[in-house]
Design an enzyme around this catalytic site. Structure first.
Site, PDB file in Angstrom:
ATOM      1  N   TYR A 339      77.569  29.757  25.104  1.00 42.74           N
ATOM      2  CA  TYR A 339      76.274  29.248  24.365  1.00 42.74           C
ATOM      3  C   TYR A 339      76.713  28.863  23.016  1.00 42.74           C
ATOM      4  O   TYR A 339      75.794  28.415  22.475  1.00 42.74           O
ATOM      5  CB  TYR A 339      75.663  30.910  24.090  1.00 42.74           C
ATOM      6  CG  TYR A 339      75.422  31.685  24.924  1.00 42.74           C
ATOM      7  CD1 TYR A 339      74.681  31.554  25.998  1.00 42.74           C
ATOM      8  CD2 TYR A 339      75.946  33.044  24.713  1.00 42.74           C
ATOM      9  CE1 TYR A 339      74.536  32.589  27.130  1.00 42.74           C
ATOM     10  CE2 TYR A 339      75.750  34.079  25.632  1.00 42.74           C
ATOM     11  CZ  TYR A 339      75.086  33.914  26.797  1.00 42.74           C
ATOM     12  OH  TYR A 339      74.874  34.927  27.714  1.00 42.74           O
ATOM     13  N   CYS A 366      94.276  30.505  30.116  1.00 41.22           N
ATOM     14  CA  CYS A 366      94.726  29.032  30.687  1.00 41.22           C
ATOM     15  C   CYS A 366      93.587  28.221  30.696  1.00 41.22           C
ATOM     16  O   CYS A 366      93.103  28.012  32.104  1.00 41.22           O
ATOM     17  CB  CYS A 366      95.478  29.154  31.769  1.00 41.22           C
ATOM     18  SG  CYS A 366      96.715  27.963  32.125  1.00 41.22           S
TER      19      CYS A 366
HETATM   20  N1  LLP Z   1      65.093  43.537  27.954  1.00 42.45           N
HETATM   21  C1  LLP Z   1      65.455  42.433  28.972  1.00 42.45           C
HETATM   22  C2  LLP Z   1      64.574  42.572  30.225  1.00 42.45           C
HETATM   23  C3  LLP Z   1      66.365  41.615  28.826  1.00 42.45           C
HETATM   24  O1  LLP Z   1      66.551  40.833  29.873  1.00 42.45           O
HETATM   25  C4  LLP Z   1      67.143  41.685  27.739  1.00 42.45           C
HETATM   26  C5  LLP Z   1      68.323  40.737  27.567  1.00 42.45           C
HETATM   27  C6  LLP Z   1      67.056  42.418  26.782  1.00 42.45           C
HETATM   28  C7  LLP Z   1      66.079  43.458  26.758  1.00 42.45           C
HETATM   29  C8  LLP Z   1      67.672  42.802  25.585  1.00 42.45           C
HETATM   30  O2  LLP Z   1      67.715  41.628  24.752  1.00 42.45           O
HETATM   31  P1  LLP Z   1      68.287  41.721  23.075  1.00 42.45           P
HETATM   32  O3  LLP Z   1      67.577  42.418  22.399  1.00 42.45           O
HETATM   33  O4  LLP Z   1      69.771  42.234  23.218  1.00 42.45           O
HETATM   34  O5  LLP Z   1      68.422  40.271  22.658  1.00 42.45           O
HETATM   35  N2  LLP Z   1      74.179  37.501  27.120  1.00 42.45           N
HETATM   36  C9  LLP Z   1      73.670  36.726  26.294  1.00 42.45           C
HETATM   37  C10 LLP Z   1      72.275  37.785  26.007  1.00 42.45           C
HETATM   38  C11 LLP Z   1      71.528  38.015  27.372  1.00 42.45           C
HETATM   39  C12 LLP Z   1      70.171  38.665  27.170  1.00 42.45           C
HETATM   40  C13 LLP Z   1      69.657  38.863  28.651  1.00 42.45           C
HETATM   41  N3  LLP Z   1      68.655  39.808  28.488  1.00 42.45           N
HETATM   42  C14 LLP Z   1      74.195  36.635  24.864  1.00 42.45           C
HETATM   43  O6  LLP Z   1      75.450  37.201  24.942  1.00 42.45           O
HETATM   44  O7  LLP Z   1      73.622  36.473  23.836  1.00 42.45           O
END
Ligand code: LLP
Length: 437
Positions: A339, A366
């Site tokens: 990202y 790598c």
């Molecule tokens: N609920 C649902 C249905 C979701 O898909 C997500 C995150 C959350 C709650 C929680 O969102 P948060 O509060 O953590 O923003 N890998 C990415 C984030 C992907 C989030 C996917 N869904 C990152 O490292 O920023």
């Protein structure tokens, strides 16, 4: 210590210019547990749990629900902490369900997401008494109805719908738009179709609606826009189909401060504004207010975490740049590669030195995209053996870690009341070959 470093209140400095985290000397942690190391501040996790819990109780009373989105960080100790804080959880896989069960989490308080639950996933979740399914699509609805029938039980469900909101965050984490692999869109009529369909399923109990629009939201605005569309949909379904949701779950996405120029989320204010809008709008629409849920993941755990690395090779390419290599990389932090995520970094033993050297911090994998952060400033005395801290790594780091290049994943050490204790041990080389036949 420069102000830019102190992005969360659990970060401080001792009289020798050494980095303290949650009251513990990070150099001592690196010495004791080795690097790379994930460090997590239990008190901060609990503080964030209670600020969400208190804010929602104040706004919605009994009708408020906080689900920790455990994809942000999932290991047994986290579920124990969340259970003791009386929050619910969202789980997205059999692996997260298994971990929560092993931690003794009360599974009636779990909500099972995923846009593609296999029959085996569904059976596993029912077997493990997962309280609620968040049904994504009609195919899942029918499979779940059939399997619940085979189990001779009635399964509670909420339906995931897409309100058609683009929160203007990173494309890859935007999930509430109509063009999304998640949920059924209101705009296309598919959300109505799945609701009508769900009401006919004899082995399913309709409990409400869910949506999730994005990530890194610091203000109430996007949640209010979402709530407006969702409440209009609730009223519409009530008039057309006679159903009323017990729960309206507005998802997660609350923002976290990674660098000094970002704000700190004001949980009380944000939930207060969203709550104020929801209460008024329900009156305007002439409907009762359903229970309101939120699913914070990142905001609960991100700034409770920090990663410690040991600096290895330093390489200056005259006229180009200086590379500082560390003993981890994209295997423990994939977020820059995925990202372009921004981070604050500091040399843990040299907080009293000026960060006057522009450099890029890279990992040991790598792959040239194996970068933790580009063009940041560290002290020019930075050298092999120094401990480097990368802040705000409690969310989506351990949970997204990999074994690329057969690199073992780091340990997790927790700090509670200024005492450290291990929560996840470091993977060994034998762990890596244990699955090979
Ligand atoms: N609920 C649902 C249905 C979701 O898909 C997500 C995150 C959350 C709650 C929680 O969102 P948060 O509060 O953590 O923003 N890998 C990415 C984030 C992907 C989030 C996917 N869904 C990152 O490292 O920023």
């Amino acid at each position: 210590m420069k102000d830019e470093i102190r992005i969360c209140k659990n970060i401080s400095e001792n009289e020798n210019g050494e980095l303290m985290f949650a009251g513990v000397n990070t150099l001592e942690l690196a010495e004791k547990y080795g690097t790379p190391l994930y460090v997590m501040d239990e008190n901060r996790i609990r503080e964030m749990c209670s600020s969400f819990r208190d804010a929602i109780a104040r706004e919605f009373g009994e009708k408020g629900r906080i689900l920790y989105a455990s994809k942000a960080c999932s290991f047994k100790r986290i579920y124990e902490i969340i259970a003791s804080e009386k929050l619910h959880i969202d789980v997205v896989s059999t692996g997260e369900i298994h971990t929560a069960v092993r931690a003794g989490f009360p599974m009636q308080n779990a909500y099972f997401h995923s846009n593609n639950k296999t029959d085996n996933d569904i059976k596993f979740a029912i077997d493990n008494k997962v309280g609620h399914f968040v049904v994504d699509n009609v195919e899942e609805l029918e499979s779940l109805n059939r399997i619940a029938g085979e189990f001779g039980m009635k399964q509670k469900i909420i339906l995931r719908v897409t309100p058609g909101i683009d929160p203007h965050t990173f494309e890859a984490v935007a999930t509430g738009k109509v063009d999304s692999k998640f949920g059924s869109a209101i705009e296309t009529g598919q959300a109505e179709e799945i609701t009508a369909h769900a009401l006919k399923m004899e082995n399913l109990i309709f409990e409400g609606f869910h949506c999730h629009v994005g990530s890194e939201l610091f203000e109430a605005g996007v949640f209010i826009d979402t709530a407006k569309i969702m409440l209009e949909f609730v009223a519409d379904m009530y008039h057309k189909l006679g159903c009323f949701p017990e729960l309206l779950d507005l998802g997660g996405g609350f923002g976290v401060r990674y660098i000094a120029s970002q704000p700190t989320l004001d949980v009380d204010k944000t939930i207060g504004e969203i709550g104020g809008f929801i209460k008024n709008y329900c009156v305007q629409l002439g409907i009762e207010m359903p229970s309101i849920g939120f699913e914070p993941g990142r905001a609960i755990v991100a700034d409770s975490g920090l990663t410690l690395y040991t600096v290895g090779t330093l390489k200056t390419i005259p006229g180009y740049k200086t590379y500082v290599s560390v003993d981890g990389g994209m295997t423990d932090n994939i977020r820059y590669a995925l990202y372009g995520a921004e981070y604050t970094l500091a040399v843990a033993g040299k907080l009293n030195e000026d960060p006057d050297m522009v450099c890029s911090v890279v990992g040991k994998c790598c792959e040239s995209g194996d970068i933790i952060q580009e063009n940041i400033k560290l002290p020019s005395s930075t050298s092999r053996g120094d401990i480097l801290a990368c802040f705000t790594t409690g969310a989506y780091h351990y949970s997204m870690a990999s074994n690329y290049n057969r690199i073992p994943r780091p340990a997790i050490v927790m700090i509670a009341d200024k005492k450290d204790y291990p929560a996840v041990r470091r993977e060994t080389l034998d762990d890596l070959t244990n699955l090979d036949i």
